[in-house]
Design a protein around this motif. Structure first.
Motif, PDB file in Angstrom:
ATOM      1  N   VAL A  43      43.883  20.950  25.876  1.00 21.09           N
ATOM      2  CA  VAL A  43      42.545  20.643  27.201  1.00 21.09           C
ATOM      3  C   VAL A  43      43.211  21.085  28.862  1.00 21.09           C
ATOM      4  CG1 VAL A  43      41.244  18.791  27.907  1.00 21.09           C
ATOM      5  CG2 VAL A  43      41.244  18.867  25.894  1.00 21.09           C
ATOM      6  N   ARG A  44      44.401  20.684  29.247  1.00 24.20           N
ATOM      7  CA  ARG A  44      45.192  21.148  30.177  1.00 24.20           C
ATOM      8  C   ARG A  44      44.929  22.179  30.676  1.00 24.20           C
ATOM      9  NH1 ARG A  44      50.985  18.123  31.210  1.00 24.20           N
ATOM     10  NH2 ARG A  44      49.922  16.104  30.725  1.00 24.20           N
ATOM     11  N   MET A  45      45.656  22.692  29.961  1.00 22.69           N
ATOM     12  CA  MET A  45      45.525  24.114  30.536  1.00 22.69           C
ATOM     13  C   MET A  45      44.209  25.097  30.392  1.00 22.69           C
ATOM     14  SD  MET A  45      49.096  25.739  30.528  1.00 22.69           S
ATOM     15  CE  MET A  45      48.722  27.183  30.368  1.00 22.69           C
ATOM     16  N   TYR A  46      43.419  24.467  29.467  1.00 25.23           N
ATOM     17  CA  TYR A  46      41.691  24.813  29.373  1.00 25.23           C
ATOM     18  C   TYR A  46      41.098  24.426  31.224  1.00 25.23           C
ATOM     19  CZ  TYR A  46      37.011  25.234  28.522  1.00 25.23           C
ATOM     20  OH  TYR A  46      35.382  25.819  28.949  1.00 25.23           O
ATOM     21  N   ASN A  47      41.265  23.122  31.229  1.00 25.97           N
ATOM     22  CA  ASN A  47      41.015  22.408  32.602  1.00 25.97           C
ATOM     23  C   ASN A  47      41.710  23.555  33.986  1.00 25.97           C
ATOM     24  OD1 ASN A  47      39.713  20.940  31.261  1.00 25.97           O
ATOM     25  ND2 ASN A  47      41.590  19.271  32.021  1.00 25.97           N
ATOM     26  N   LEU A  48      42.624  23.617  33.933  1.00 24.98           N
ATOM     27  CA  LEU A  48      43.439  24.494  34.910  1.00 24.98           C
ATOM     28  C   LEU A  48      43.190  25.504  35.131  1.00 24.98           C
ATOM     29  CD1 LEU A  48      45.517  24.209  37.150  1.00 24.98           C
ATOM     30  CD2 LEU A  48      47.903  25.296  35.182  1.00 24.98           C
ATOM     31  N   GLY A  49      42.569  26.717  33.749  1.00 28.58           N
ATOM     32  CA  GLY A  49      42.129  27.989  33.924  1.00 28.58           C
ATOM     33  C   GLY A  49      40.665  27.360  35.084  1.00 28.58           C
ATOM     34  N   PHE A  50      40.100  26.902  34.878  1.00 21.58           N
ATOM     35  CA  PHE A  50      38.746  26.949  35.568  1.00 21.58           C
ATOM     36  C   PHE A  50      38.847  26.741  36.802  1.00 21.58           C
ATOM     37  CE2 PHE A  50      35.916  25.424  31.960  1.00 21.58           C
ATOM     38  CZ  PHE A  50      34.141  26.228  32.457  1.00 21.58           C
ATOM     39  N   VAL A  51      39.625  26.439  37.500  1.00 22.21           N
ATOM     40  CA  VAL A  51      40.313  25.939  38.834  1.00 22.21           C
ATOM     41  C   VAL A  51      40.823  27.191  39.567  1.00 22.21           C
ATOM     42  CG1 VAL A  51      42.196  24.658  40.212  1.00 22.21           C
ATOM     43  CG2 VAL A  51      41.296  23.553  38.309  1.00 22.21           C
ATOM     44  N   VAL A  52      41.913  27.776  38.681  1.00 23.15           N
ATOM     45  CA  VAL A  52      42.367  29.323  39.354  1.00 23.15           C
ATOM     46  C   VAL A  52      41.153  29.934  39.060  1.00 23.15           C
ATOM     47  CG1 VAL A  52      43.971  31.090  38.965  1.00 23.15           C
ATOM     48  CG2 VAL A  52      44.735  29.181  37.908  1.00 23.15           C
ATOM     49  N   PHE A  53      40.109  30.069  38.232  1.00 21.59           N
ATOM     50  CA  PHE A  53      39.026  31.099  37.706  1.00 21.59           C
ATOM     51  C   PHE A  53      38.309  30.715  39.143  1.00 21.59           C
ATOM     52  CE2 PHE A  53      34.966  33.180  36.211  1.00 21.59           C
ATOM     53  CZ  PHE A  53      35.865  34.067  36.274  1.00 21.59           C
ATOM     54  N   THR A  54      38.147  29.700  39.397  1.00 22.27           N
ATOM     55  CA  THR A  54      36.696  29.908  41.030  1.00 22.27           C
ATOM     56  C   THR A  54      37.380  29.765  42.217  1.00 22.27           C
ATOM     57  OG1 THR A  54      36.403  28.165  39.703  1.00 22.27           O
ATOM     58  CG2 THR A  54      35.547  27.222  41.401  1.00 22.27           C
ATOM     59  N   VAL A  55      39.125  29.554  42.567  1.00 21.51           N
ATOM     60  CA  VAL A  55      39.095  29.849  43.385  1.00 21.51           C
ATOM     61  C   VAL A  55      39.889  31.112  43.739  1.00 21.51           C
ATOM     62  CG1 VAL A  55      41.540  29.403  44.980  1.00 21.51           C
ATOM     63  CG2 VAL A  55      41.070  27.338  42.745  1.00 21.51           C
ATOM     64  N   SER A  56      40.408  31.959  42.387  1.00 28.88           N
ATOM     65  CA  SER A  56      40.510  33.371  43.211  1.00 28.88           C
ATOM     66  C   SER A  56      38.542  33.735  43.084  1.00 28.88           C
ATOM     67  CB  SER A  56      41.081  34.445  41.233  1.00 28.88           C
ATOM     68  OG  SER A  56      40.374  34.097  40.539  1.00 28.88           O
ATOM     69  N   SER A  57      38.230  33.446  42.067  1.00 29.25           N
ATOM     70  CA  SER A  57      36.606  33.871  42.726  1.00 29.25           C
ATOM     71  C   SER A  57      35.927  33.877  44.349  1.00 29.25           C
ATOM     72  CB  SER A  57      35.344  33.256  41.626  1.00 29.25           C
ATOM     73  OG  SER A  57      35.931  33.232  40.566  1.00 29.25           O
ATOM     74  N   VAL A  58      36.316  33.032  45.002  1.00 27.69           N
ATOM     75  CA  VAL A  58      36.257  33.013  45.962  1.00 27.69           C
ATOM     76  C   VAL A  58      36.965  33.598  47.145  1.00 27.69           C
ATOM     77  CG1 VAL A  58      36.438  31.000  48.051  1.00 27.69           C
ATOM     78  CG2 VAL A  58      35.170  29.969  45.957  1.00 27.69           C
ATOM     79  N   ALA A  59      37.898  34.290  46.504  1.00 30.33           N
ATOM     80  CA  ALA A  59      38.987  35.070  47.155  1.00 30.33           C
ATOM     81  C   ALA A  59      38.322  36.130  47.228  1.00 30.33           C
ATOM     82  CB  ALA A  59      40.375  35.092  46.885  1.00 30.33           C
ATOM     83  N   VAL A  85      28.032  39.185  43.133  1.00 31.81           N
ATOM     84  CA  VAL A  85      28.950  39.779  41.814  1.00 31.81           C
ATOM     85  C   VAL A  85      30.000  38.805  41.544  1.00 31.81           C
ATOM     86  CG1 VAL A  85      30.626  41.236  40.383  1.00 31.81           C
ATOM     87  CG2 VAL A  85      28.542  41.987  42.050  1.00 31.81           C
ATOM     88  N   PHE A  86      30.872  38.174  43.343  1.00 30.64           N
ATOM     89  CA  PHE A  86      31.769  37.312  43.041  1.00 30.64           C
ATOM     90  C   PHE A  86      31.310  35.802  43.673  1.00 30.64           C
ATOM     91  CE2 PHE A  86      34.050  41.125  43.911  1.00 30.64           C
ATOM     92  CZ  PHE A  86      34.423  41.674  42.598  1.00 30.64           C
ATOM     93  N   TRP A  87      30.701  35.822  43.806  1.00 32.75           N
ATOM     94  CA  TRP A  87      30.360  34.709  44.231  1.00 32.75           C
ATOM     95  C   TRP A  87      29.481  33.883  43.189  1.00 32.75           C
ATOM     96  CZ3 TRP A  87      31.941  32.274  47.572  1.00 32.75           C
ATOM     97  CH2 TRP A  87      32.544  32.695  48.908  1.00 32.75           C
ATOM     98  N   VAL A  88      28.538  34.582  42.366  1.00 36.66           N
ATOM     99  CA  VAL A  88      27.829  34.011  41.168  1.00 36.66           C
ATOM    100  C   VAL A  88      28.504  32.854  40.715  1.00 36.66           C
ATOM    101  CG1 VAL A  88      27.977  35.472  39.577  1.00 36.66           C
ATOM    102  CG2 VAL A  88      26.310  34.332  39.513  1.00 36.66           C
ATOM    103  N   ASN A  89      29.718  33.849  39.991  1.00 35.87           N
ATOM    104  CA  ASN A  89      30.854  32.317  39.171  1.00 35.87           C
ATOM    105  C   ASN A  89      31.334  30.922  40.243  1.00 35.87           C
ATOM    106  OD1 ASN A  89      31.032  34.615  37.484  1.00 35.87           O
ATOM    107  ND2 ASN A  89      33.251  35.341  39.455  1.00 35.87           N
ATOM    108  N   VAL A  90      31.636  30.358  41.610  1.00 31.22           N
ATOM    109  CA  VAL A  90      31.931  29.422  42.206  1.00 31.22           C
ATOM    110  C   VAL A  90      30.572  28.021  41.874  1.00 31.22           C
ATOM    111  CG1 VAL A  90      32.037  28.452  44.238  1.00 31.22           C
ATOM    112  CG2 VAL A  90      32.830  31.063  44.365  1.00 31.22           C
ATOM    113  N   PRO A  91      29.537  28.747  42.113  1.00 33.72           N
ATOM    114  CA  PRO A  91      28.922  27.095  41.793  1.00 33.72           C
ATOM    115  C   PRO A  91      29.237  26.803  40.356  1.00 33.72           C
ATOM    116  CG  PRO A  91      27.494  29.070  41.570  1.00 33.72           C
ATOM    117  CD  PRO A  91      28.746  28.700  42.389  1.00 33.72           C
ATOM    118  N   LEU A  92      28.700  27.404  39.500  1.00 33.46           N
ATOM    119  CA  LEU A  92      29.208  27.690  38.018  1.00 33.46           C
ATOM    120  C   LEU A  92      31.005  26.935  37.315  1.00 33.46           C
ATOM    121  CD1 LEU A  92      27.488  30.750  36.236  1.00 33.46           C
ATOM    122  CD2 LEU A  92      26.643  28.190  35.944  1.00 33.46           C
ATOM    123  N   GLY A  93      31.524  27.698  38.190  1.00 33.41           N
ATOM    124  CA  GLY A  93      33.126  27.122  38.112  1.00 33.41           C
ATOM    125  C   GLY A  93      33.504  25.802  38.029  1.00 33.41           C
ATOM    126  N   ILE A  94      32.462  25.231  39.678  1.00 30.20           N
ATOM    127  CA  ILE A  94      33.133  23.951  40.090  1.00 30.20           C
ATOM    128  C   ILE A  94      32.402  22.882  38.890  1.00 30.20           C
ATOM    129  CG2 ILE A  94      31.632  22.420  41.926  1.00 30.20           C
ATOM    130  CD1 ILE A  94      32.203  25.062  43.986  1.00 30.20           C
TER     131      ILE A  94
END
Length: 578
Positions: free
Chosen positions: A98-114, A193-202
């Protein structure tokens, strides 16, 4: 991870479900399904959005020296996902899934913003996107590697097929949905294409941190650094060599004779062999080779790999077919072909969405082998059917074929996931899920090299003559036409893949020469008519190979032995008692 003892159902004072609440498993399923959708949508959303992305950063991907940008935009995400998913699955066993899974959401969302905030243009802009896609792939691999293991921990054996079926439907459907979503969003603004990930990622990040719990104790041990390094470098080098093998080298249409490509293939294979030797000698390997003693696990993993190769090749070929040939022939502007290609591929997605959950539920009751094998054989039949229909097909016939292909993939995916994950001990589920993810992502990456190369071989037999003859008929100087005809077919293939008309790039200033019918050359019909015959020759090679892979995968899915059945029965009895 070891199985946790059952406790009375409870709900916390905060109102959220605790780990021992009977509804917790459904919370875990809904959250991991969102995670898998995000991770896999982004493996294909860029695929169909590439024309808009390159236009947005003012870069011509077909210009000399720019093809590598195109290839790494395609391959970077898949390559990194394939390389890291096993290591991150093993790390989940050690520090908490679960810890690794949760961190994956954070990394994925930050990179989508970038990615959406790319401040650069042309080559530097492409490098920014490629670099952050690599980071995004790390987050996606964290999600991918641990979600299956989280579900396997949360659900009893009698419901595991249904849960994994839904999750795997999300994983594979995401790659289909990404094609449609990318076409729609790219038509508006490529950054969406990248912004669409951000609200779902948060939402997913907050939800996963608040709702998911570890359902067992962490496995004691340490990370297998020698195994991780040799595996990551070996697979990375091998897939990179396959990527560059698509590009022409010297006088050859592909790069398979390039010394660097050969060195990468041999060196990568040697490192993977060394990795297998290392894994048999370390106390706590990252890749549990002993799992392959189970014929269910071995056969299911092989079937998953071959299915992923075929599915990835199908997506590429259908995009080329629609964007480069069929849509222009039916009056669509090249600029709008990504959107309409996504729309016309909806039957493929719908077929998968219909069959996936049903096969998961039925395989819990009647077993996994038959559903997996029938699904693969149906998929093989549709590959043959797609070869038999004309290039300028009536749409209803194409829709039926791709819908049946989606049905076949859906019938296979859920039972395959259930069989593979049900054949491993509980404390190795994270590693096993990572291994499944590696096979799936490696198959997608391999499909680019394998099927593009097969298509280029097919094109090379007929495209030069067709191009030379077609240009000469439109008034182009025979010497210029002959020179254009001798250019490597990879340029024309990528043009069709991107929905570009490459004639202007091929001819340069000669397109305005005296007596040249420029209007015809730049029109919607000339290039599609020109490439249709050679494309079909390549398509026969590609889809016959894909059909053969599906038949082999069907046979592999039927493998099993008494030990596998006894282990599954004991696991189900123990979990039912708990």
């Amino acid at each position: 991870m070891s199985e946790a003892p059952a406790r009375p159902a409870a709900k916390s004072r905060s109102g959220r479900f605790d780990r021992d609440h009977p509804h917790y498993k459904w919370v875990a399923l809904s959250n991991t399904t969102l995670g898998m959708l995000l991770a896999t949508i982004n493996s294909s959303i860029v695929l169909i959005s590439l024309p808009a992305i390159f236009n947005g950063i003012h870069l011509n991907p077909l210009a000399p020296g720019n093809v590598s940008y195109l290839l790494w935009m395609l391959m970077g995400f898949l390559l990194v996902s394939a390389v890291l998913v096993v290591s991150l699955g093993r790390l989940g066993d050690l520090v908490g899934r679960v810890r690794m899974y949760n961190l994956g959401f954070v990394v994925f969302t930050v990179s989508s913003v970038a990615l959406a905030l790319d401040p650069l243009d042309q080559g530097p802009g492409a490098l920014w996107l490629i670099g952050w896609r690599v980071v995004q792939a790390v987050g996606g691999a964290m999600i991918f590697a641990n979600s299956t293991a989280i579900l396997t921990d949360a659900f009893p054996a009698r419901q595991r097929g249904t849960a994994l079926g839904v999750n795997q439907v999300a994983a594979i459907a995401g790659s289909f949905i990404g094609l449609v979503l990318g076409g729609v969003l790219a038509e508006i603004d490529w950054k969406l294409v990248f912004w669409v990930n951000v609200p779902l990622g948060i939402i997913g990040t907050i939800w996963s941190y608040r709702s998911l719990h570890e359902l067992g104790t962490k496995t004691k041990g340490k990370l297998d650094w020698p195994g991780n390094i040799t595996f990551a470098v070996g697979l990375g080098v091998l897939l990179a060599a396959i990527t560059y093998g698509i590009q022409p080298y010297g006088g050859h249409t592909t790069g398979w004779t390039n010394p660097w490509v050969l060195a990468g293939l041999i060196g990568g294979a040697a490192l993977l062999i060394a990795f297998c030797v290392i894994e048999t000698r370390v106390a706590e390997p990252m890749f549990h080779l002993g799992l392959f003693r189970s014929r269910v696990f071995a056969g299911g993993s092989l079937a998953g790999l071959l299915s992923a190769v075929g599915r990835g090749g199908l997506q590429f070929m259908l995009i080329i077919w629609l964007q480069g040939i069929w849509l222009p022939l039916h009056g669509y502007d090249y600029e709008s072909t990504p959107l309409w290609a996504g729309i016309y591929l909806l039957p493929l997605t719908l077929g998968f969405l219909v069959a996936g959950p049903i096969s998961g539920a039925l395989s819990d009751r009647f077993g996994t082998k038959l559903f997996a094998a029938v699904g693969l054989l149906l998929t093989a039949a549709t590959f043959v059917g797609l070869v038999l229909i004309p290039v300028d097909f009536p749409y209803w016939l194409f829709a039926v074929m791709v819908a049946l292909n989606g049905l076949g993939s859906g019938l296979f995916s859920s039972p395959n996931a259930s069989a593979v994950m049900g054949a491993v001990p509980a404390n190795q589920r994270g590693a096993a899920a990572g291994m499944r993810g590696t096979f799936m992502n490696s198959g997608s990456a391999l499909s680019i090299g394998v099927f593009f190369s097969l298509m280029i071989v097919g094109l090379a037999a007929k495209l030069p003559q067709a191009l030379t003859t077609g240009l000469t008929q439109q008034g182009v100087d025979p010497a210029v036409a002959a020179k254009a005809g001798q250019l490597p077919p990879v340029g024309s293939l990528f043009a069709a893949f991107l929905g570009y008309n490459p004639i202007k790039t091929l001819l340069g200033d000669q397109i305005s020469g005296p007596g040249v019918n420029r209007g015809a050359l730049e029109g919607k019909d000339f290039f599609p008519h020109l490439i249709a015959g050679p494309f079909h020759s390549g398509l026969v090679v590609v889809f016959v190979a894909a059909a053969a892979m599906m038949v082999v995968a069907a046979v592999a899915s039927l493998l099993g032995d008494r030990r596998d059945r006894r282990t599954a029965a004991e696991s189900a009895t123990g979990e039912a008692a708990a």
